[in-house]
Design a protein around this motif. Structure first.
Motif, mmCIF file in Angstrom:
data_model
loop_
_atom_site.group_PDB
_atom_site.id
_atom_site.type_symbol
_atom_site.label_atom_id
_atom_site.label_comp_id
_atom_site.label_asym_id
_atom_site.label_seq_id
_atom_site.Cartn_x
_atom_site.Cartn_y
_atom_site.Cartn_z
ATOM 1 N N TYR A 1325 41.562 41.077 38.008
ATOM 2 C CA TYR A 1325 40.864 41.855 37.632
ATOM 3 C C TYR A 1325 41.105 42.867 36.493
ATOM 4 O O TYR A 1325 40.605 43.115 35.346
ATOM 5 C CB TYR A 1325 39.784 42.823 38.509
ATOM 6 C CG TYR A 1325 38.686 43.488 38.048
ATOM 7 C CD1 TYR A 1325 37.426 42.972 37.623
ATOM 8 C CD2 TYR A 1325 38.825 44.807 38.030
ATOM 9 C CE1 TYR A 1325 36.510 43.864 37.106
ATOM 10 C CE2 TYR A 1325 37.826 45.733 37.403
ATOM 11 C CZ TYR A 1325 36.722 44.887 36.978
ATOM 12 O OH TYR A 1325 35.608 45.910 36.572
ATOM 13 N N LYS A 1326 42.127 43.509 36.646
ATOM 14 C CA LYS A 1326 42.611 44.610 35.775
ATOM 15 C C LYS A 1326 43.038 43.889 34.354
ATOM 16 O O LYS A 1326 42.883 44.560 33.318
ATOM 17 C CB LYS A 1326 43.656 45.506 36.305
ATOM 18 C CG LYS A 1326 44.805 44.839 36.859
ATOM 19 C CD LYS A 1326 45.557 45.746 37.637
ATOM 20 C CE LYS A 1326 47.015 45.164 38.417
ATOM 21 N NZ LYS A 1326 47.953 46.165 38.983
ATOM 22 N N THR A 1330 41.367 44.536 30.786
ATOM 23 C CA THR A 1330 42.030 45.265 29.559
ATOM 24 C C THR A 1330 42.268 44.119 28.375
ATOM 25 O O THR A 1330 42.148 44.559 27.232
ATOM 26 C CB THR A 1330 43.542 45.502 29.954
ATOM 27 O OG1 THR A 1330 44.058 44.354 30.781
ATOM 28 C CG2 THR A 1330 43.649 46.603 30.890
ATOM 29 N N LEU A 1367 47.479 50.599 32.670
ATOM 30 C CA LEU A 1367 47.579 50.292 34.037
ATOM 31 C C LEU A 1367 48.540 50.851 34.402
ATOM 32 O O LEU A 1367 49.066 50.628 35.675
ATOM 33 C CB LEU A 1367 47.821 48.492 34.072
ATOM 34 C CG LEU A 1367 46.548 47.802 33.612
ATOM 35 C CD1 LEU A 1367 47.119 46.311 33.972
ATOM 36 C CD2 LEU A 1367 45.319 48.204 34.324
ATOM 37 N N ILE A 1424 36.570 52.777 30.405
ATOM 38 C CA ILE A 1424 37.749 52.947 31.746
ATOM 39 C C ILE A 1424 37.393 54.258 32.175
ATOM 40 O O ILE A 1424 37.710 54.340 33.663
ATOM 41 C CB ILE A 1424 39.131 52.791 30.888
ATOM 42 C CG1 ILE A 1424 39.298 51.469 30.409
ATOM 43 C CG2 ILE A 1424 40.169 53.102 31.787
ATOM 44 C CD1 ILE A 1424 39.498 50.304 31.452
ATOM 45 N N HIS A 1427 34.702 54.103 34.635
ATOM 46 C CA HIS A 1427 34.738 53.089 35.544
ATOM 47 C C HIS A 1427 34.161 53.424 36.945
ATOM 48 O O HIS A 1427 33.700 52.581 37.794
ATOM 49 C CB HIS A 1427 36.084 52.427 35.341
ATOM 50 C CG HIS A 1427 36.049 50.887 36.243
ATOM 51 N ND1 HIS A 1427 35.935 50.664 37.375
ATOM 52 C CD2 HIS A 1427 35.911 49.771 35.350
ATOM 53 C CE1 HIS A 1427 35.934 49.101 37.566
ATOM 54 N NE2 HIS A 1427 35.794 48.565 36.571
ATOM 55 N N TYR A 1838 37.262 48.246 42.651
ATOM 56 C CA TYR A 1838 38.347 48.241 41.926
ATOM 57 C C TYR A 1838 38.670 49.750 41.733
ATOM 58 O O TYR A 1838 38.974 50.184 40.511
ATOM 59 C CB TYR A 1838 37.792 47.453 40.436
ATOM 60 C CG TYR A 1838 37.529 46.079 40.507
ATOM 61 C CD1 TYR A 1838 38.265 45.043 41.213
ATOM 62 C CD2 TYR A 1838 36.035 45.635 40.395
ATOM 63 C CE1 TYR A 1838 37.811 43.823 41.387
ATOM 64 C CE2 TYR A 1838 35.733 44.487 40.646
ATOM 65 C CZ TYR A 1838 36.639 43.665 41.207
ATOM 66 O OH TYR A 1838 36.121 42.316 41.365
ATOM 67 N N GLU A 1841 42.290 51.270 39.728
ATOM 68 C CA GLU A 1841 43.222 49.990 39.146
ATOM 69 C C GLU A 1841 43.460 50.631 37.780
ATOM 70 O O GLU A 1841 44.353 50.269 37.132
ATOM 71 C CB GLU A 1841 42.103 49.008 38.953
ATOM 72 C CG GLU A 1841 41.769 48.334 40.145
ATOM 73 C CD GLU A 1841 42.668 47.381 40.693
ATOM 74 O OE1 GLU A 1841 43.746 47.360 39.912
ATOM 75 O OE2 GLU A 1841 42.471 46.724 41.683
ATOM 76 N N PHE A 1842 43.019 51.710 37.204
ATOM 77 C CA PHE A 1842 43.149 52.198 35.762
ATOM 78 C C PHE A 1842 43.542 53.516 35.685
ATOM 79 O O PHE A 1842 43.307 54.252 36.477
ATOM 80 C CB PHE A 1842 42.013 52.009 34.878
ATOM 81 C CG PHE A 1842 41.248 50.690 35.100
ATOM 82 C CD1 PHE A 1842 41.967 49.366 34.461
ATOM 83 C CD2 PHE A 1842 40.261 50.183 35.924
ATOM 84 C CE1 PHE A 1842 41.292 48.192 34.400
ATOM 85 C CE2 PHE A 1842 39.823 49.026 35.997
ATOM 86 C CZ PHE A 1842 40.307 47.829 35.026
#
Length: 1899
Positions: A1325-1326, A1330, A1367, A1424, A1427, A1838, A1841-1842
């Protein structure tokens, strides 16, 4: 407004007060406005803080009402049927909802430092907050963990907004603080309790109506409990069964002495008997004294001391039976002793009328004592036991023997009377003041005067001054803001009773109760009747005593009680001074109340800057004497000509301030004699100052002199002429005059002076008589009067002067001329009455002596005209007769009408020419001549006749009208204009003013009536002042209630005027004419539409302004809805603007423009025309019916309208002699041309059509000839081409058949491989996010950072770590200050503020250098950063989309979302990517991956040119290999060293280059691994082992490579002659070598594989390939596109089916949610075109998301997307785009093949898209909560994740770059400015400035 003046009652029996009601005695000092409705307030006497409780908020203000602290108290989740959540273990099964918290109780306990706040929520729960900061809790109750908490400790106040609560705080004798609370019962059975619920009452099951509770914060376990002492009984609770009869509505609780009084109403009695009082005053003895005797009880019980009595305000049926407000005060009464306590109350009744009453506490206490005495001694009907109360109930009042109660028992009950009592007999009071709508009262004793302040329900504050006998002496009114009702509690400022705290529904006010500065003089100040105001003597102004700097000094401040006679005044000695006197000083006596001036600087001021120092001499009590030096004479003003004196003003100044003023006179006696020459001596001796008359010099002198002894002192001693009567004399006749004199010296020479040039000498007849002889006076006028004076002849004062003998009474001589003013005989003889001796002879008027013989006979009278010609039979008509010789005197004339006498009116008789007589009564109607009889002269008869007639009234319309008058009635009848006077009487007392009168009709204006008539009144036509003459002349008329105007709408007009103002009200059917007058602008005439509606056009205004409007109904100014106002109401109207005023605001004219602001619109005549006209946003609120649009003279019909635009359409033909027609928008009087419509010329079109037709006909003829000649030649060529086509068709059919069979076999193998492999290589997913959000950045990273490291790696390739910065963990560099993280955190908080974020985005988008790439980058960074809060992100996106839709709707809505040029469009792309990822992975992923594999297999099945990339099999024409390359497939066996796998058989083409072979081998070995794990072809070696075990290294270029056409040809399998089934070995290279690199990057000028770069085969360059080519056109190979398409069709269909279907287990919620949002926005803007909505949906999902995915499979899968595959996907994406389009594809032979390829399938795909959109629309709607839950789940999946900090830092870079623009935008936004967002943003900049870590990303 001129002040209206009324005489008030005598104040203190002496003062006559004159009240100017236009001046208010009140003044608002400070105000605080609350957005919510106010509930309660309290004032701290120590800190002067004001605590204001409103709905959902509580405020702490300082003494001047400035906000210090604000605290929100609601709304909260609550339910009336639930216990307070503070009650442990009290769950509630009823649903809770947000409930407003109404404050019910606000009390201060300064000693404990707490504020008690009780609200309506949580069952009346109370909080204890700190008194110094109300936002902080003082005591947490109940304490945490406390389990012994009962509902009775929490349920304190009433739990309903409309239920009452009162309370007070006191200390008991033990030092403990107590809280007394009275609260309305709101449980089951009341209107407050929820209906249709359980009957169980969870609120007041144990809560009493009145209770005394503990308020000791040191004993929390007993806080708010009423079981303070087991022996005490501190509750008053009504039994459940009789609660309906005892609905207590509490008004106020207060302490007086040691008693607590509670005032309330029993609303159960309301409506039964209006004459019965419902107001009750209850008393409870408080335990506040020292401990009592040991013999007494331990403590006093509430029910033991409780007693109540009814209060009655009013008598004899006029009873005000409901109490609204009470106020206890000590006031001065008649006895003049010390002040007595009184209870003032405001009462009302059903008709809103209200009254002020006062009750003496002495009477109250005596009534209570007598009641207890009666209850104890004997059965009495005056008192009863309250058996409705649970506690303390006992037997009825019975005799207790000879028991004598002690005074304390009479006051507070006894042990044997332990039950509450109720007195039956009301305590009565006479209303002191009656008025409509009173709501509150407060009272103060000001300088022994009682001042009452009254609030009203319509926002007025009235101030009354009461006399000692409690009658009203004066009153004033002040209007409060917004006319809001005044709360029933008003409180004086504890530190300054000159200020009053007043609370209205939304305001807290601090009102100064006296505005003394409006009175400028001491008399006005003390005479105004305002007890607060007095005269500050030494400051010379009217003030309250506190504002007078020396007000406490004796006699420095004069109060109203002392009266105006104590005002300072001054007496000057002497009051008059001769100009010749030598006086240096003037003495001044100051009277009135003036302080001792000794020691002060006292001056006498004679004018500005002219003053002298005064000397204070003596002090006699209040009077003081002082001396003022006079200034020199030359500094005075000169005495004016014609005057003999000068008034000089003097002011006494004390310390520079004028205290008192007066004046004295400077006189000049000589001037006195000179200005009265005819009476000089008498005038001299009659002046008020002393003068003397000098006879010798004929002078008036100011003083006696020793040399002059004969000075006269008295006017009686003056020489004077004695006046006598002289008969008139004819002009020109000589006569003698004999005159009498007094005090005259004989023989003095005198002359008679008649005011002419000629004078006559006077001869002395004796000592007092003189005679003037031969005097001849003439005149050419009818009569002239001469004044006779005696002139002295002699020298006076040494000079010859004209000196007269005094004539106190002027002597008049009349001279007449008979020949003037007498035109006939009667006039001539008639002058005898005036003393004129004239006679008529020789046909003229002469002196009688000239007429001989003397006969006074005249000709008979002549009548020229009579008026009127008709009159009533009853007579009384004033008949005017004009003529000649109508008699010489009135008693000689008689007039007759026939034989009816007409009485002459002497006062209207003019000799000879006109007479007026009153006609007598005639027995019947008739017509006769008028006859005039004159004695001795005969008679004359008129030519005209006079008629006696009967008038008759037939009808009158209208028969009813308003009581205000002004109704115009029309009376129809017969003979209505006869007689000399006609009037229309109404009710025998009023007159209807006649405006027009004719024979058969009278129009008149009905008068107003002051009282309401329920029955019709009589209207009668009366003649000649005679009473009504019967029913034939009378009718009836009904006065009805006046029309009332409720409001006007709209309340705004544009400057041009003409806007229709709708006046709404009642009774407009009585209105005939309406005029609307706009103050300061003008007036317009209105139209009555119905009985409740009037339409008025607004007049034009020159400027924007707020003004007021008033109306004239039937010509009468409308002032309100009550025609018979009481005096009090009239006073209020005079003191304030009229009730009939309505606000009207003028704003700028509206602005309109066409959609694109175009000024010229082209239009073809005959077609319908639709215009979209935009409006500039304004607050006019214009409705569609207010617009009209004209195109030339054609009206344009408005078909749609909203706040921003409207559509207008013309369906008919536009025809005009002019080419251009103006488009004009009309709104009222505002006309504005916004564009012009240009019409196409029809004549020119016809001519052009004829010419074109002729040319076409000629061309057709030529073409036919040419065609016939060439057709034969073409037919021969066609036959030849047909053979070639048949050959090619069979070739294509064969190729398609073979290709499809091969591909099916290959795809079957592929499917099997997939099933047994690890599956589809989906990206995480990440990575998906991106790559989707930052496609350019990801591509750059992969090229620069994803470098393989294979050296010395025996295991071969391996996966690389993720290198994308978003990430990775964020780490600031070492140079970063610690506050950077704090700044980034604060910045994150700001981004989570919707107002900031939207303003921030808009501010950046407005910058020209903020490019599209920056916008997309910002959108992705925001995605982001937010998110983790997708719900918030979605709301931001929706708000920005609404702005985008608004901008697009005004232009072309179909273009919206077509591109990604704004932040929100990229945000939408990202949002779709996030929301559709799961759907993409679970539903679309597999068919998409199979399609990609199929494309790759199909491409690899044929030859591929390694340099140009062109292939035999493709979907894209540009990538088609347009040659017939002979290629054969062959299998080779390959082993891969170190791979750990056996050798594989790999299928290759003999035309493949070595690099292509390597790639196919790598794919065969690594097909089950993601592409990122594959080695590159450049990094491996390929060796071929022939049968002799010899190995050869295979390369694309080596020494064996051959040259072709000047280029080096790449080595292929065929070049090396590798046989079928050959064995090859592949291995990783040991080290990095300078190899060839990628083949496709080679120079096409030096190298070649299969074809030349441009596919140009020159005849001069032959190669071995040419021998194999068939001579065919290159386009013949386009059919290979069809072959590839047919092979891939099934896979493409499966993919489109997956995209355009809705699986039941996984419906696309985001799509449904967003499509519904688009439909909602379209509805709001009136967009009904389905195509527009289709385009919006297409641009949002298919084109924005799916096309992006179709073109970029590397976003979803870890695969290799070659350039050729990219070209094929572009064709597929184009087909998908065409399928979503609504326009029909217009394809032809010249259309590109990319569109032609799928032209047949596009219609079917379109149906699928339409069906998909329909399915989405039919899905059940998705609520906000459901969508938010879905988004929250996505965020949770998620989480972390970021690197959000890095995203925030990148966003900050933009913020820093556009710092000033963002700050300006925030300051321009009112909401952002109010919440200080720009300061917070600056704080972020300050924290992070110059410390951002270095980041290699350029997001």
């Amino acid at each position: 407004m001129p002040p209206s003046i009324e005489i008030a009652v005598l104040l203190l029996g002496v003062l006559a007060l004159e009240t100017r009601r236009s001046a208010s005695a009140l003044h608002i000092q400070q105000a605080f406005s609350s957005p919510n409705q106010t509930n309660n307030f309290a004032v701290d006497p120590v800190s002067r803080k004001v605590y204001l409780a409103t709905v959902n908020s509580v405020y702490q203000l300082n003494g001047t009402l400035t906000l210090e602290v604000e605290r929100r108290t609601g709304p909260v989740e609550d339910n009336l049927l639930c216990h307070a959540p503070q009650l442990p273990q009290a769950p509630c099964e009823h649903p809770k909802s947000l409930t407003d918290n109404h404050n019910k109780l606000l009390k201060l306990d300064r000693e404990q430092g707490v504020v008690v706040l009780c609200g309506s929520v949580y069952q009346g729960f109370c909080e204890l907050r700190k008194i110094e900061n109300i936002s902080e809790i003082a005591v947490e109750f109940p304490p945490r963990g406390e389990k012994t908490v009962f509902p009775s400790m929490l349920n304190i106040a009433a739990n309903h907004p409309n239920a009452s609560t009162v309370g007070l705080i006191f200390k008991s004798h033990g030092g403990n603080t107590r809280l007394l609370v009275g609260a309305t019962y709101t449980g089951a059975g009341t209107q407050f309790f929820p209906k249709n619920h359980s009957k169980e009452d969870l609120r007041f099951e144990n809560t009493p109506e009145i209770a005394i509770r503990s308020l000791n914060i040191k004993d929390l376990s007993r806080l708010f409990t009423y079981d303070i002492n087991p022996s005490e009984d501190n509750v008053f609770k009504i039994k459940q069964e009789v609660k309906t009869k005892n609905k207590l509505n509490f008004v106020h609780a207060f302490i007086q002495k040691t008693y607590s009084y509670i005032a309330f109403n029993n609303d159960a009695k309301m409506g039964h008997k209006e004459s019965q009082p419902n107001s009750i005053l209850a008393r409870i003895c408080l335990d506040t004294e020292n401990p009592r005797k040991p013999t007494g009880p331990e403590s006093r019980k509430l029910t033991e001391s409780y007693i109540q009595m009814p209060l009655q305000c009013g008598f004899n049926g006029n009873i005000y039976n409901r109490l609204l407000s009470v106020y206890p005060a000590e006031i001065q009464t008649d006895d003049g002793k010390r002040p007595e306590p009184y209870l003032f109350g405001v009462f009302t009744k059903a008709d809103r009328k209200s009254a002020l009453c006062a009750f003496s506490f002495g009477d109250i206490e005596e009534e209570i004592r007598q009641g207890r005495r009666n209850c104890s001694s004997s059965p009495s009907s005056d008192v009863r036991v309250l058996d409705s109360v649970i506690q303390g109930s006992g037997a009825a009042c019975i005799q207790k023997g000879n028991l004598v109660l002690q005074p304390e028992q009479l006051d507070c009950g006894a042990a044997h009377l332990q039950h509450p009592l109720a007195l039956r007999r009301s305590l009565r009071a006479i209303p002191l003041f009656e008025y409509t709508g009173l709501s509150s009262v407060s009272v103060d004793n000001v300088h022994n005067h009682t001042v009452v302040l009254l609030g009203t329900t319509n926002g007025r504050l009235r101030k009354l001054t009461l006399l000692p006998n409690l009658t009203v002496a004066s009153h004033w009114t002040m209007k409060l803001p917004a006319s809001e009702a005044v709360h029933h509690i008003m409180t004086f400022d504890p530190n300054d009773s000159n200020f009053l705290y007043v609370m209205t529904s939304h305001h807290m006010l601090r009102v100064k109760v006296a505005d003394c500065h409006q009175w400028r003089s001491c008399g006005d100040c003390l005479g105004a009747g305002d007890a607060h105001c007095g005269w500050c003597t030494l400051e010379n102004r009217c003030t309250i005593q506190k504002e007078c700097s020396q007000g406490l000094l004796a006699r420095s401040w004069i109060s109203m009680a002392e009266g105006p006679e104590q005002c300072p005044s001054m007496t000057l000695t002497p009051p008059e001074i001769s100009i010749s006197a030598d006086i240096k000083d003037v003495g001044i006596l100051i009277n009135g109340s003036v302080p001792d001036l000794i020691g002060s600087r006292v001056e006498c001021e004679y004018g500005p800057g002219v003053s002298t120092a005064a000397t204070v001499h003596l002090d006699y009590g209040s009077a003081q004497i002082q001396t003022c030096p006079l200034i020199p004479r030359e500094r005075y003003q000169p005495i004016l000509p014609g005057s003999d004196h000068l008034t000089v003003s003097v002011a006494i100044k004390v310390n520079g301030t004028s205290v008192v003023s007066g004046s004295f006179i400077i006189y000049d006696c000589e001037r006195t004699g000179a200005i009265h020459p005819k009476t000089s001596c008498v005038s001299c001796l009659s002046t008020r100052w002393k003068c003397y008359w000098d006879q010798e010099n004929h002078l008036c002198v100011s003083s006696k002199n020793d040399s002059k002894h004969n000075l006269l002192e008295h006017a009686a001693s003056c020489s004077s002429l004695v006046s006598s009567e002289v008969p008139p004399s004819p002009s020109g006749m000589a006569q003698d005059f004999t005159l009498s004199l007094s005090n005259m010296q004989e023989n003095e020479k005198l002359e008679c002076d008649f005011g002419t040039e000629q004078r006559y000498e006077a001869t002395w007849l004796n000592s007092s008589t003189v005679k003037c002889s031969g005097v001849t006076l003439s005149t050419n006028q009818r009569s002239q009067v001469y004044h006779l004076n005696l002139r002295r002849k002699g020298l006076f004062g040494g000079q010859r002067e004209d000196v007269f003998v005094d004539s106190p009474q002027p002597m008049k001589v009349e001279v007449y001329n008979c020949g003037v003013g007498s035109s006939d005989c009667s006039q001539c003889w008639g002058r005898e009455d005036q003393g004129h001796l004239c006679g008529w002879c020789q046909n003229s008027c002469r002196p009688r002596d000239d007429c001989q013989p003397n006969r006074d006979l005249c000709p008979p009278p002549e009548i020229h005209r009579i008026s009127p010609l008709r009159g009533p039979v009853e007579g009384g008509t004033l008949l005017t007769v004009q003529g000649r010789d109508l008699g010489s005197r009135v008693n000689a004339v008689k007039v007759f009408i026939g034989d009816v006498a007409c009485s002459l009116l002497p006062e209207h008789y003019t000799v000879s020419t006109e007479l007026v007589c009153r006609a007598g009564q005639s027995p019947h109607d008739r017509t006769d001549k008028v006859r005039v009889d004159v004695d001795q002269n005969g008679n004359g008869t008129s030519k005209e006749s006079f008629s006696y007639m009967y008038p008759k009234l037939l009808s009158m319309e209208p028969r009813r009208g308003s009581r205000a008058g002004g109704t115009k009635v029309t009376i129809m009848g017969e003979n209505l204009d006869i007689g000399s006077k006609v009037r229309v009487q109404v009710n025998n007392t009023l007159e209807c003013i006649i405006t027009e009168k004719m024979d058969r009709m009278i129009e008149c204006i009905m008068p107003p009536v002051s009282q309401a008539y329920t029955d019709p009144v009589t209207v009668c036509v009366e003649f000649e002042d005679l009473p009504c003459q019967g029913e034939e002349l009378s009718t009836t008329y009904t006065y009805e209630k006046n029309p009332t105007i409720s409001f006007i709408h709209p309340q705004k007009s544009f400057l041009s005027g003409g806007r229709s103002i709708t006046v709404t009200g009642q009774g407009f059917d009585l209105v005939q004419t309406v005029t609307m007058q706009v103050m300061g602008i003008g007036q317009t005439h209105c139209t009555v539409i119905s009985s409740s509606t009037i339409l008025c056009p607004s007049p034009a205004s020159s400027q924007s302004q707020q003004t007021s409007v008033q109306f004239f109904l039937n010509g009468i100014l409308y002032t309100g809805d009550d025609p018979s106002s009481t005096d009090n109401e009239q006073e209020e109207d005079e003191g304030e603007p009229h009730k009939g005023h309505f606000l009207l605001e003028y704003v700028e004219d509206p602005q309109f423009f066409t959609t694109n602001k175009e000024k010229l619109i082209k239009h073809h005549s005959g077609e319908p025309l639709t215009l979209i006209i935009n409006k500039v946003q304004s607050d006019l609120g214009l409705e569609s019916e207010e617009y009209s649009v004209m195109i030339g003279s054609y009206p344009c019909n408005i078909t749609f309208h909203n706040d921003q635009l409207f559509h207008c359409t013309i369906n008919g033909l536009l025809s005009s002699s002019e080419r251009e027609l103006p488009v004009t928008v009309q709104v009222g009087n505002f006309h504005h041309t916004i564009a012009k419509v240009q019409l196409g010329g029809s004549e020119l079109a016809i001519v052009a059509s004829i010419v074109v037709c002729c040319v076409l006909l000629l061309l057709c003829t030529v073409a036919l000839v040419v065609y016939c000649t060439k057709s034969r030649r073409a037919e021969r060529y066609w036959q030849k081409t047909l053979l070639q086509m048949e050959e090619m068709e069979s070739q294509i059919r064969e190729e398609i058949r073979k290709g499809f069979a091969e591909l099916q076999t290959d795809m079957t193998d592929l499917t099997k491989e997939l099933n047994r492999s690890q599956g589809i290589p989906f990206l995480e997913y990440k990575q998906f996010v991106t790559r989707t959000f930052f496609p350019k950045m990801c591509s750059d990273y992969e090229k620069s950072l994803v470098q393989p490291v294979y050296e010395n790696d025996a295991l071969g390739p391996r996966a690389l770590p993720e290198t994308h910065p978003l990430l990775q963990d964020w780490q600031a560099n070492n140079t970063t200050r610690p506050n950077v993280e704090e700044g980034i955190t604060l910045f994150s908080t700001l981004l989570n503020n919707k107002h900031f974020l939207i303003t921030f985005v808009h501010a950046l988008e407005q910058q020209k250098d903020f490019a599209v790439r920056d916008r997309c980058s910002l959108a992705s960074l925001l995605t982001i950063a937010l998110h983790g809060k997708l719900e918030y992100y979605t709301s931001i996106m929706k708000d920005l989309l609404v702005d985008l839709i608004d901008a697009s709707a005004s232009k072309n809505p179909k273009l919206m979302l077509r591109r990604t040029e704004s932040v929100v469009e990229k945000m939408l792309t990202n949002w779709m990517s996030i929301c559709m990822y799961s759907y993409l992975k679970e539903t679309v992923g597999e068919p998409f991956f199979l399609l990609l594999c199929a494309i790759k297999q199909q491409i690899n099945k044929g030859s591929i040119d390694a340099i140009t990339g062109k292939a035999r099999y493709t979907l894209n024409e540009e990538w088609l290999l347009r040659e017939n390359i002979e290629a054969k497939p062959q299998n080779i066996n390959v082993s891969f060293q170190g791979c750990g796998m056996d050798s594989l058989s790999v299928r290759v083409m003999n035309t493949d280059t070595i690099c292509q072979v390597k790639e196919k081998i790598i794919e065969a070995f690594y097909k089950n691994l993601p592409f990122s794990h594959w080695p590159r072809a450049e990094d491996v070696d390929l060796e071929w082992f022939d049968s002799g075990s010899n190995s050869k290294l295979l390369q694309d270029l080596d020494n064996s490579s051959v040259m072709e056409d000047g280029r080096k040809k790449l080595n292929t399998v065929f070049h090396y002659q590798v046989p079928e089934g050959a064995s090859l070995a592949m291995s990783m290279k040991d080290k990095k070598e300078n190899t060839l690199g990628r083949v496709k990057d080679l120079d096409t000028e030096k190298y070649v594989h299969l074809v030349l770069p441009h596919d140009e085969l020159m005849e001069t360059k032959k190669s071995h390939r040419q021998s194999h080519r068939k001579k065919v056109l290159p386009e013949i190979y386009l059919t290979r596109l069809l072959s590839t398409k047919g092979t891939l069709q099934k896979f493409l269909d499966d993919l489109f089916q997956a995209i355009l279907s809705i699986p039941l287990d996984h419906p696309p919620l985001a799509v449904k949610y967003f499509f519904d949002f688009l439909e909602e926005q379209a509805d709001k803007r009136g967009i009904t075109d389905p195509d527009t909505l289709h385009i919006w949906k297409t641009n949002s999902l298919p084109l924005r998301f799916w096309v992006n995915i179709l073109k970029n499979p590397q976003f979803v899968f870890d695969i290799d997307k070659t350039d050729h595959m990219d070209a094929c996907l572009s064709v597929i994406a184009q087909a998908f785009i065409d399928a979503c389009s609504i326009s029909d594809l217009q394809l032809g032979k010249d259309s590109p093949t990319n569109k032609l390829l799928y032209a047949k399938e596009i219609p079917e795909y379109k149906k699928r898209v339409q069906h998909y959109y329909q399915q989405i629309q039919e899905m059940p709607p998705l609520s906000e909560q459901e969508m938010n839950a879905h988004l929250a789940e996505e965020s949770r999946k998620y989480r972390n994740e970021f690197n959000t900090n890095l995203a925030l830092t990148e966003i900050y870079k933009y913020a820093k770059r556009y710092r000033n623009q963002v700050v300006n935008a925030l300051e321009a936004n009112p909401t952002a400015r109010r919440t200080q967002l720009h300061h917070k943003f600056e704080q972020v900049i300050a924290l992070v400035e110059d410390n951002i870590y270095e980041c290699c990303s350029e997001a």
